[in-house]
Design an enzyme around this catalytic site. Structure first.
Site, short mmCIF file in Angstrom:
data_model
loop_
_atom_site.label_atom_id
_atom_site.label_comp_id
_atom_site.label_asym_id
_atom_site.label_seq_id
_atom_site.Cartn_x
_atom_site.Cartn_y
_atom_site.Cartn_z
N ASP A 32 -50.19 -36.40 -13.07
CA ASP A 32 -49.45 -36.80 -14.25
C ASP A 32 -50.39 -37.43 -15.28
OD1 ASP A 32 -47.46 -37.46 -16.02
OD2 ASP A 32 -46.25 -38.58 -14.59
N ASP A 33 -50.59 -36.76 -16.39
CA ASP A 33 -51.45 -37.27 -17.49
C ASP A 33 -52.93 -37.33 -17.12
OD1 ASP A 33 -49.02 -37.62 -18.73
OD2 ASP A 33 -49.28 -39.76 -19.14
N ARG A 76 -43.03 -29.40 -16.74
CA ARG A 76 -42.52 -29.21 -15.39
C ARG A 76 -41.48 -28.09 -15.33
NH1 ARG A 76 -44.29 -33.94 -12.61
NH2 ARG A 76 -45.54 -35.04 -14.15
N LYS A 126 -42.73 -36.99 -8.41
CA LYS A 126 -41.98 -37.09 -9.67
C LYS A 126 -41.20 -35.80 -9.97
CE LYS A 126 -42.91 -37.66 -14.64
NZ LYS A 126 -43.90 -38.04 -15.65
N HIS A 128 -38.34 -35.51 -12.91
CA HIS A 128 -38.26 -35.56 -14.37
C HIS A 128 -37.63 -34.32 -15.01
CE1 HIS A 128 -40.23 -37.88 -17.94
NE2 HIS A 128 -38.91 -37.79 -18.02
N SER A 151 -40.58 -40.60 -15.04
CA SER A 151 -41.86 -41.28 -15.19
C SER A 151 -41.80 -42.72 -14.66
CB SER A 151 -42.29 -41.31 -16.66
OG SER A 151 -42.54 -40.00 -17.13
N HIS A 248 -50.38 -41.51 -14.75
CA HIS A 248 -49.48 -41.96 -15.82
C HIS A 248 -49.46 -43.49 -15.84
CE1 HIS A 248 -45.69 -42.58 -18.02
NE2 HIS A 248 -45.70 -41.30 -18.35
N ASP A 300 -50.00 -32.04 -15.44
CA ASP A 300 -48.84 -31.63 -16.24
C ASP A 300 -49.15 -31.56 -17.73
OD1 ASP A 300 -49.02 -34.41 -16.67
OD2 ASP A 300 -46.86 -34.69 -16.74
N ASN A 301 -50.17 -32.28 -18.19
CA ASN A 301 -50.58 -32.24 -19.60
C ASN A 301 -51.88 -33.02 -19.74
OD1 ASN A 301 -47.70 -34.18 -19.73
ND2 ASN A 301 -49.68 -35.16 -20.08
#
Length: 474
Positions: A32-33, A76, A126, A128, A151, A248, A300-301
């Site tokens: 995540d991130d 996602r 996660k 989301h 999150s 994250h 994810d990004n």
């Protein structure tokens, strides 16, 4: 005649067992991130990711891998459905509010697809994609779910069932938890009150089992859950979607890993995730599953403010490369040549059709998919990816913002709308980059290549028009 039937029956059973034993297991590890540079095998000197680096040495490292959005929920949705977020009905980030919605139940997830071949399916981590029961993982093809529903900086959502054995941390009482839920329900904004931030619930199945979640031990507990799932299903084909909650913000790190990177908590969290990856790979090998399992590692990004997307421009929320181009490694010892590195364009959208091919399941005919089957490319039968373009939509937006075709990228904004006050005059212009020569998107060459720009713009508009027409026909 009876003897023949008996022999045929046992042959059929043996054949069916053989087919099931040969079905490829699939594990997706989704951080995540995490930024493009934030692995030592992608150039970072801020940490040493020895286990993930080993995945790269033994598998395929992808240096032009894109997710379909620069923010959580849309990314996602695209991963699990093989469809652009706008097409899949999740164009923006979801919040723990009443009637917030989620991934539409008529969307087909990887987990639902694999049920056609009797896969056991689990989500650890996660989600989301909606916290109301009809949107939760157990109603989206997963047999089991253990994790936080969104999150880790968010608060408890109203409407989620609470286990009678719920564990309450931080001196919480049932009355205090009920008060938090009530306050979230009455808050009409997407920003929780300050004392409700960073308090997600931990869930098993459809119930909250812990509140507030002890986030310091989260990665370790996720890993134990994932290992247990693998061991319990080693005789069956399985799909494990392991979606880490970190790095994250706010970043939490297990005690054993605090200070482990020698840099910052962000990189300590990634060191712990690297340990977790090592535990997964070790479990596969100890159970004789490594030759029959594909493991996909990616993010994810792009990175939050603590990470790095170097040498790319931009980060989370942006349609510059750093927002959606992320590190990715495909590990499948029986199928992928060790030590392969490719700069061909690949996307998280391609994972759905590729897994479908590996499992021998035809894609559903009643919907449009935006991904390509990468099985021949992953195995080395061809060095060229079937994907030649990537489409970019603004974060939390249904507006198209850019397109990459081959080495060329056309971009309207690049940065998200809320950061306009930070933009330079160059950022406000429509842009054309040659990514082969300028991976960092530092040289806008649109004035020298107007025909190329018009061609990319036309294709971009055509894609969006087709997508809109497809949505309107639903």
């Amino acid at each position: 005649m009876n003897t023949f039937k008996i022999v045929f029956f046992f042959l059929f059973l043996f054949s069916s067992a053989q087919i099931e034993a040969q079905s490829k297991n699939v594990i997706i590890i989704f951080t995540d991130d995490q930024g493009y540079e934030d692995l030592s095998c992608f150039g970072s000197s801020n940490l040493q990711t020895t286990n993930i680096d080993r995945m790269a040495k033994e598998g395929l490292k992808l240096t032009s891998f894109y997710v379909a959005s620069s923010v959580c929920s849309p990314s996602r949705a695209a991963l699990l459905t093989g469809r652009m977020p706008k097409r899949a009905g999740v164009p923006g980030v979801l919040f723990p509010k009443p009637n917030e919605g989620g991934l539409p139940p008529d969307e087909v997830t990887i987990a639902e697809l694999l049920k056609e071949k009797n896969y056991k399916t689990a989500l650890v981590g996660k989600w989301h994609l909606g916290h109301d029961k009809k949107y939760l993982p157990l109603n989206q093809g997963f047999d089991s779910y253990y994790g936080i529903p969104y999150s880790n900086n968010m608060s408890i959502a109203p409407g989620i069932d609470i286990s009678k054995d719920v564990v309450l941390n931080d001196n919480y009482t049932y009355e205090h938890m009920a008060s938090d839920i009530s306050r979230v329900e009455k808050n009409l904004t997407k920003v929780p009150e300050e004392d409700l931030k960073n308090k997600p619930p931990l869930m098993r199945g459809n119930e909250i089992i812990e509140y507030p979640t002890n986030q310091t031990t989260l990665t370790e507990r996720y890993t134990k859950e994932a290992v247990s799932f693998i061991e319990q299903n080693k005789e069956k084909p399985f799909f494990l979607y392991f979606a880490h909650s970190f790095p994250h913000v706010p970043v939490f790190v297990g005690d054993k890993f605090k200070g482990s990177s020698g840099t910052t908590p962000y990189y300590d969290a990634l060191q712990e995730i690297d340990w977790s990856v090592g535990e997964i790979l070790k479990t596969l090998k100890e159970n004789g599953l490594d030759e029959n399992t594909m493991v996909i590692f990616t993010s994810d990004n792009g990175p939050n403010r603590h990470g790095s997307a170097k040498p790319l421009k931009g980060r989370k929320f942006d349609t510059y490369e750093g927002g959606q181009r992320v590190p990715a490694i495909i590990w499948a010892p029986d199928n992928i040549k060790a030590g392969t590195v490719s700069d061909e364009i690949v996307s998280s959208l391609d994972i759905f059709p590729t897994i479908a091919n590996y499992a021998g399941i035809p894609l559903p005919k009643n919907r449009v998919f935006d991904g390509y089957d990468m099985s021949h490319f992953f195995s080395g039968k061809t060095k060229k990816s079937p994907r030649k373009e990537m489409i970019f939509y603004g974060s939390n937006s249904t507006k198209i913002d850019g397109i990459r075709i081959g080495d060329w990228k056309y971009l309207i904004k690049g940065y998200r709308k809320t950061s306009w006050h930070k933009l330079s005059e160059a950022d406000l212009k429509i842009k054309l980059f040659n990514l082969k020569d300028d991976k960092s998107e530092s040289k806008n060459v649109i004035d020298l290549n107007t025909k190329k720009a018009k061609k990319l713009l036309k294709r971009m508009q055509h894609f969006d028009t087709d997508l809109e027409m497809g949505i309107s026909k639903k």
